[in-house]
Structure formats: structure tokens, C-alpha cells
Scaffold this motif. Structure first.
Motif, PDB file in Angstrom:
ATOM      1  N   ARG A  63       0.862  -1.177  -0.066  1.00  0.00           N
ATOM      2  CA  ARG A  63       0.027  -0.160   0.023  1.00  0.00           C
ATOM      3  C   ARG A  63       0.863   1.345  -0.041  1.00  0.00           C
ATOM      4  O   ARG A  63       0.785   1.947  -0.857  1.00  0.00           O
ATOM      5  N   SER A  64       1.930   1.230   1.014  1.00  0.00           N
ATOM      6  CA  SER A  64       2.442   2.536   0.198  1.00  0.00           C
ATOM      7  C   SER A  64       3.416   2.444  -0.515  1.00  0.00           C
ATOM      8  O   SER A  64       3.617   4.257  -0.964  1.00  0.00           O
ATOM      9  N   PHE A  65       3.784   1.913  -1.047  1.00  0.00           N
ATOM     10  CA  PHE A  65       5.096   1.566  -2.442  1.00  0.00           C
ATOM     11  C   PHE A  65       3.695   2.252  -3.915  1.00  0.00           C
ATOM     12  O   PHE A  65       3.941   2.948  -4.134  1.00  0.00           O
ATOM     13  N   MET A  66       2.528   1.560  -3.217  1.00  0.00           N
ATOM     14  CA  MET A  66       2.149   2.017  -4.340  1.00  0.00           C
ATOM     15  C   MET A  66       1.692   3.764  -4.167  1.00  0.00           C
ATOM     16  O   MET A  66       1.227   4.127  -5.376  1.00  0.00           O
ATOM     17  N   TRP A  67       1.434   3.837  -2.829  1.00  0.00           N
ATOM     18  CA  TRP A  67       1.003   5.609  -2.590  1.00  0.00           C
ATOM     19  C   TRP A  67       2.168   6.351  -3.018  1.00  0.00           C
ATOM     20  O   TRP A  67       2.058   7.477  -3.557  1.00  0.00           O
ATOM     21  N   ALA A  68       3.137   5.774  -3.496  1.00  0.00           N
ATOM     22  CA  ALA A  68       4.600   6.591  -3.569  1.00  0.00           C
ATOM     23  C   ALA A  68       4.407   6.629  -5.215  1.00  0.00           C
ATOM     24  O   ALA A  68       5.268   8.116  -5.444  1.00  0.00           O
TER      25      ALA A  68
END
Length: 70
Positions: A63-68
């Protein structure tokens, strides 16, 4: 169940989780990786994804990588 079907179902499950905005967490450590971006927020999300991945929390890391990338 065939392997391709299972992978497709897992991918769909991950997409559902990744659509919710990941919170930026504090106190996760100081691990960083050089990222070329003008966005401080993207850099924070990337580093958070890295730390969560090191901690084997792959769902939240994803999820964090996607929002990055958004």
C-alpha cells in the motif's frame, strides 16, 4: 485451484487494499533508500514501504509503495 487462478485472485485482493490511502506512520525507524523524486511525500511513502517490507508486513508495504507512485 490452478496456480494462475490463485495468482489472479491474490492480485485482485491486493488491489482492493491498495486503493485505500496508506497512513504515514511515525516511529518506524530511520531506514531510507535514495529515491529520485521531487515529492517529499512520495519519498516518505517509499521509505515507509521499505521499513514495512523489512518487518514482513507486505500488505501494508505494498500500500505504501502504491501511494509512493501516485
Amino acid at each position: 485451484m490452478r496456480r494462475t487462478t490463485l495468482l489472479a485472485l491474490l492480485s485482485l485482493a491486493c488491489l482492493g487494499v491498495a486503493q485505500e490511502r496508506a497512513p504515514l506512520l511515525e516511529g518506524m525507524g530511520e531506514h531510507t533508500f535514495p529515491v529520485t523524486t521531487k515529492s517529499d511525500e512520495a519519498r516518505e511513502y517509499f521509505n515507509q514501504g521499505l521499513v514495512l517490507s523489512y518487518g514482513f508486513n507486505h500488505e501494508e508495504s505494498h500500500r505504501s509503495f502504491m501511494w509512493a507512485t501516485t
